[in-house]
Design a protein around this motif. Sequence first.
Motif, PDB file in Angstrom:
ATOM      1  N   ARG A   1       0.811  -1.218   0.000  1.00 29.31           N
ATOM      2  CA  ARG A   1       0.000   0.000   0.000  1.00 29.31           C
ATOM      3  C   ARG A   1       0.847   1.272   0.000  1.00 29.31           C
ATOM      4  O   ARG A   1       0.291   2.385  -0.013  1.00 29.31           O
ATOM      5  CB  ARG A   1      -0.897   0.017   1.235  1.00 29.31           C
ATOM      6  CG  ARG A   1      -1.786  -1.215   1.388  1.00 29.31           C
ATOM      7  CD  ARG A   1      -2.466  -1.211   2.746  1.00 29.31           C
ATOM      8  NE  ARG A   1      -3.301  -2.380   2.946  1.00 29.31           N
ATOM      9  CZ  ARG A   1      -3.894  -2.692   4.113  1.00 29.31           C
ATOM     10  NH1 ARG A   1      -3.715  -1.902   5.169  1.00 29.31           N
ATOM     11  NH2 ARG A   1      -4.640  -3.774   4.209  1.00 29.31           N
TER      12      ARG A   1
ATOM     13  N   ASP B   1       2.660   5.313  -4.040  1.00 31.19           N
ATOM     14  CA  ASP B   1       1.604   6.130  -4.649  1.00 31.19           C
ATOM     15  C   ASP B   1       2.198   7.236  -5.521  1.00 31.19           C
ATOM     16  O   ASP B   1       1.552   8.250  -5.759  1.00 31.19           O
ATOM     17  CB  ASP B   1       0.700   6.729  -3.570  1.00 31.19           C
ATOM     18  CG  ASP B   1       1.427   7.717  -2.655  1.00 31.19           C
ATOM     19  OD1 ASP B   1       2.673   7.824  -2.756  1.00 31.19           O
ATOM     20  OD2 ASP B   1       0.773   8.382  -1.830  1.00 31.19           O
TER      21      ASP B   1
ATOM     22  N   ASP C   1       3.080   9.415  -8.511  1.00 28.64           N
ATOM     23  CA  ASP C   1       2.437   9.715  -9.784  1.00 28.64           C
ATOM     24  C   ASP C   1       3.335  10.687 -10.547  1.00 28.64           C
ATOM     25  O   ASP C   1       3.503  11.840 -10.122  1.00 28.64           O
ATOM     26  CB  ASP C   1       1.068  10.349  -9.540  1.00 28.64           C
ATOM     27  CG  ASP C   1       0.322  10.659 -10.832  1.00 28.64           C
ATOM     28  OD1 ASP C   1       0.879  10.397 -11.923  1.00 28.64           O
ATOM     29  OD2 ASP C   1      -0.807  11.181 -10.760  1.00 28.64           O
TER      30      ASP C   1
ATOM     31  N   GLY D   1       1.897  12.767  -3.441  1.00 28.76           N
ATOM     32  CA  GLY D   1       1.669  11.560  -2.654  1.00 28.76           C
ATOM     33  C   GLY D   1       2.644  11.357  -1.517  1.00 28.76           C
ATOM     34  O   GLY D   1       3.395  12.256  -1.123  1.00 28.76           O
TER      35      GLY D   1
END
Length: 311
Positions: free
Chosen positions: A106, A109, A111, A118
Amino acid sequence: MARLPLPVRKAIHRLKLALAPAAEVLVAGYVRFSVWWLRLWPLWLSAGGMAFWAKLLGPFFAVSKVARRNLAAAFPEKSKAEINALVRGIWANMGRLSAEFAQQDRLWDYDPAHPDAGRIEVKGAEIFQRLRDDGRPALFFTAHTGNWELCAIAGAKFDVPGGVLYRAPNNKRAAELIEEMRSGTMPGLIRAGRDAGRQMARMLAEGQHLGMLVDQYWTGGPEVMFFGRPCATNPTLARLARQFDCPVHGMRVIRLPGARFRVEITEEVPLPRDAEGKIEVVGAMQAVTSVIEGWVREYPEQWLWLHRRWR
């Protein structure tokens, strides 16, 4: 203190062998339960909680004496209070790492279209992209600093073909669980062992990329200087670079406030060469070790001072 009689020592040995399977099951069960429990909570809460308890209790463990000795030798100018503060920081990092490992699927993140939005920021993303597309093999080195597990995840997320060398725990059941968790985020895992060398050579010959940790003591390895003191290091990285004449890059993860991370990849590290123009193994490992020393000096509380780097 007198040694126990031989029959008693043999009996104790047989008892340990008999209990070993049960102990292995218990340890693996504890690891599995811990992972399940830490995944129930938001990362900031589970990581913060583990950091609190690790920082509170860790300094009392015997292994913290190793960290204090290492820190005092590396930073003779620091006071006892400063050394103790660093030890607490080391344990806090370890606590956070355990919670993050449970949620490693998880974490990522990043981008590219919104690089600052993030949890993850990347310095050197263009280097990843260049290595991914150039069709040549390359080697990455890293150290036990910040959340080093993210190095392997970053390579996979940038679609850089290759693998990561790792050492499995002695507990077979726990090792299977950890490998299962890593396999979802770290393709190309290479388990250290008899066949690892052939596997790495084959991957490099195919134009793939390899990453490995190189900051721990290696029995029989070449001697390099680290914080002004000699230590033995693993020469595998330099030997592979010499054999395949491929570039070597450093890669680290810096822990940032607010459960955030910065992944950094360096440009190619210049390595010394011998009279024949081939990479010189000991000089190459010294160059790599010097880069790592710079990282550790910058964030000393994020490095794993708990192991005996100097013998």
